[in-house]
Scaffold this active site. Structure first.
Site: not given
Lengths: 453, 453
Positions: A12, A14-16, A80, A171, A300, A316
């Site tokens: 993954g 993403g941000f992490g 995966v 939003e 998450d 995030a």
């Protein structure tokens, strides 16, 4: 040559996951980043792609591009499908990738509270593809309303329901109202986009439940000023092709967007370990899986109570802080240094934008709203984008949208453009006179081209 | 109110159809523009979307947006399925739209010379969706080559064949070579994108057959300098999943792109009138269908010999000139003025770009090549884009690409990212050592992360 360096596999980007990889740039390990997309994307601005303000490429970057200078890192585009925790190996597409340390940062997806069948009629907003598909759906609703002459169908097509009053729901509702009331009205001849209804539904007592109450109240009023109907304490009992059912009412709607629940990706199932109700893996204070000190779960995908006893939110900055912590932990283990203490989360604030010149910002004791909040929100988001190019393009697009009220990315692509018209597939002539159609007097006055015969 | 104004229906909002609509802005007619997309796009730059230099929204604009200020014009997003020439009515999605004047400007699509089955393996480049699908295919070829350790399969995946040596084929081959040799090499660890082969196949004796011979020769040499293998007098006899057959050889290739033949869209079939071999409608010197003075066919949909006896080429300036002529003709009829004489085509020149600092330009007696030609090509294309916003974004993107060698729109979206891997779907471990893999000595030297275990 590097055969005896420890192998770190990150699933993954993403941000992490990306933060772990970047923080390991100078650590003597071999890093492999596996993602099913070839890009990292800036999820907080996904709603702007869904509402045609930005293009996908404005908020996404090839993972390889971000990590190109990091010679200890390999990027694989692969799905995966499983993890062999005893053999220490990740099954990624056609290959098995061995690891000494494994970091799972696979994020979350939508939860429909036990109604997975709603997913087809009420799309959520997590992936780039979700955003272009919602963009298509919203723009097609106006197109199809312009084509039909059934006033009930026009009303239905021009009703947009957003389920969920968190930041994403707020939003989306604000942005759809702006598209309907500012960007589109001059462009249609038979319908009046001003008449579009945007309804935001929240099950709890107030919008933005994680924000202080004064900011919730501000957001509620600001949305209403923009023409959004806000319904709190309203629960959705059913979604179908033609609308949604609430406990006490039915809303006929052409577009329903789901911004209500999230559920973690299946990392917990891969590991066969304990998860919470939302599918998140319960990790220890060092973010490892109990009994598996070589496996970290972050972002998450994990449920974490930090050293101060607070549950860590699914945003995030939290994912990035966890990513840095895990990289420090791996570096300390590899270099035989003292290990860092338990993970401690530092909450920096909460931001949500509502629309043109309206946003809410909470920074410790400072609450910002209105134009100031909106400017702060804009600068913060441009700042956190990766790379000068995207910062410049996004800033330019926003300035352009602000000055012209136009939206630059209003393309209906990627899908069967005509699919929504199946409901309406009887051949018939358009009405001969204005009276035969569904146009308002205002609409006739605006248009010199409403007569078809 | 406007019930007795003549009705002009335009099918297709490409260069031809859009020009007709815009030229009728001040003529007392009611105009309806019907297109199956909600956007007009700048086809000459489509290859830049296919090769990740630009985003779709950079070269496309909502048709409604372009025509929003034109109060006599209605835009419909609908598929035209037939025309009733006796009732003077166009069947568009669920409605029948009546006309007094009809303009068909529906463009062309690829021709596979009697082999429609090649379309699935050798996509052409006519639509925005074609461009994103080719972009996905090209980028996935590199990704899958990085994942596999079968050297034959890597070689096949890294072979790109472009069929057709006209401007589109030349531009695609040059751009793929740039992506492989400049944008990607630093980002892969197990393959060397420098090793990618780009092969351009042309059935005739030279590239760019509509250009003067010195420019063909220049283009041929410039492509070879960029590492493209150019094969003239080579004819494709078969395309399949794994490559192409030429008369005298087989090329195993992961990606085949079709830039060879075009065939007109089915407007001729709708009308039931005479067409040429490529499906184009034979129109008279006033661009009307013989016997139907109220029906005009223009652009790639028509085959026209102009007043000077020259066949009109299928390029954007020709479509625009026809569009202006038809609008003049309709205005003259509506306002009972003398009709213009027969259509006369003015050829302004030919342009094709090859790559970084290389293009060919023919303007009457002036031939430009190299950096000067490339600058001229760039300014001309930015100038013809619609709207300040897209001009600014495209110019900025090109400057950025030029300075950094990077490509900003390298997203693999819209499709099943993993579909090409079906060929390779046996689970196996990656090789233990470099010798087990397919890496060149150079590749090992470049990389510190090639060992997997």
């Amino acid at each position: 040559m590097t055969a005896d360096r420890p192998k770190v596999v990150i699933v993954g980007a993403g941000f992490g996951g990306l933060t772990v990889a970047q923080s390991l740039a100078r650590v003597p390990v071999d890093v492999t980043v596996i993602d099913r997309h070839n890009y990292h994307y800036f999820q907080p601005l996904l709603y702007q792609v869904a509402t045609a303000a930005l293009s996908p490429a404005d908020i996404a970057w090839p993972i390889r591009g971000i990590l190109r200078r990091q010679r200890n890192t390999t990027v694989l585009l692969a799905n995966v499908t499983g993890i062999d925790v005893d053999a220490c190996s990740v099954r990624a597409g056609p290959v098995d990738v061995p690891y000494d340390f494994l970091v799972l940062a696979t994020g979350a997806t939508h939860s429909y509270f036990g109604h997975p069948e709603w997913a087809t009629v009420a799309p959520g907003l997590k992936q780039i593809e979700d955003a272009t598909s919602i963009r298509r759906k919203v723009l097609l609703a106006f197109e199809h309303a312009e084509l039909t002459d059934d006033p009930d169908e026009q009303r239905r097509l021009l009703t947009f329901v957003v389920v969920g009053g968190g930041p994403t729901g707020v939003e989306m509702a604000g942005a759809i109202a702006e598209v309907a009331h500012h960007a589109l009205p001059a462009e249609f001849r038979r319908i009046d986009p001003h008449a579009a209804r945007v309804i935001l539904i929240e099950a709890g007592p107030r919008l933005l439940p994680t924000f202080p109450e004064d900011l919730s109240t501000y957001a509620h009023r600001a949305l209403e000023r923009m023409g959004v109907e806000v319904r709190t304490l309203a629960r959705v009992t059913n979604c179908d092709e033609a609308g949604v059912d609430l406990e006490e009412a039915r809303i006929e709607a052409g577009t329903v967007i789901w911004a209500a629940g999230v559920v973690a990706s299946p990392a917990g199932a891969w590991l066969g370990v304990e998860q919470d109700r939302a599918g998140r893996v319960k990790v220890g204070p060092d973010l490892t899986v109990p009994g598996r000190p070589e496996i970290f779960v972050i972002g998450d995908t994990a449920t974490v109570t930090d050293a101060a006893g607070k549950p860590v939110p699914g945003i995030a900055p939290a994912a990035k802080q966890m990513g840095r912590y895990v990289a420090d932990m791996i570096a300390a283990k590899v270099e035989s240094r003292p290990l860092p203490g338990p993970f401690r989360y530092r909450h920096q604030g909460d931001l949500a934008t509502i629309g043109r010149k309206a946003a809410v910002v909470k920074l410790k004791s400072v609450h910002l709203t209105g134009f100031i909040g909106w400017l702060f929100w804009g600068f913060a988001h441009v700042y956190f984008l990766i790379g000068l190019r995207n910062r410049a393009v996004v800033a330019f697009s926003w300035l352009w949208n602000y000055l012209t009220y136009q939206r630059g990315a209003r393309l209906i692509t990627d899908g069967p453009a005509m699919q929504m018209m199946a409901r309406d597939e009887k051949t018939r002539a358009l009405p001969e006179t204005a009276e035969g159609g569904a146009r308002s007097g205002r609409d006739q006055a605006r248009s010199g081209a409403t007569d078809w015969r």
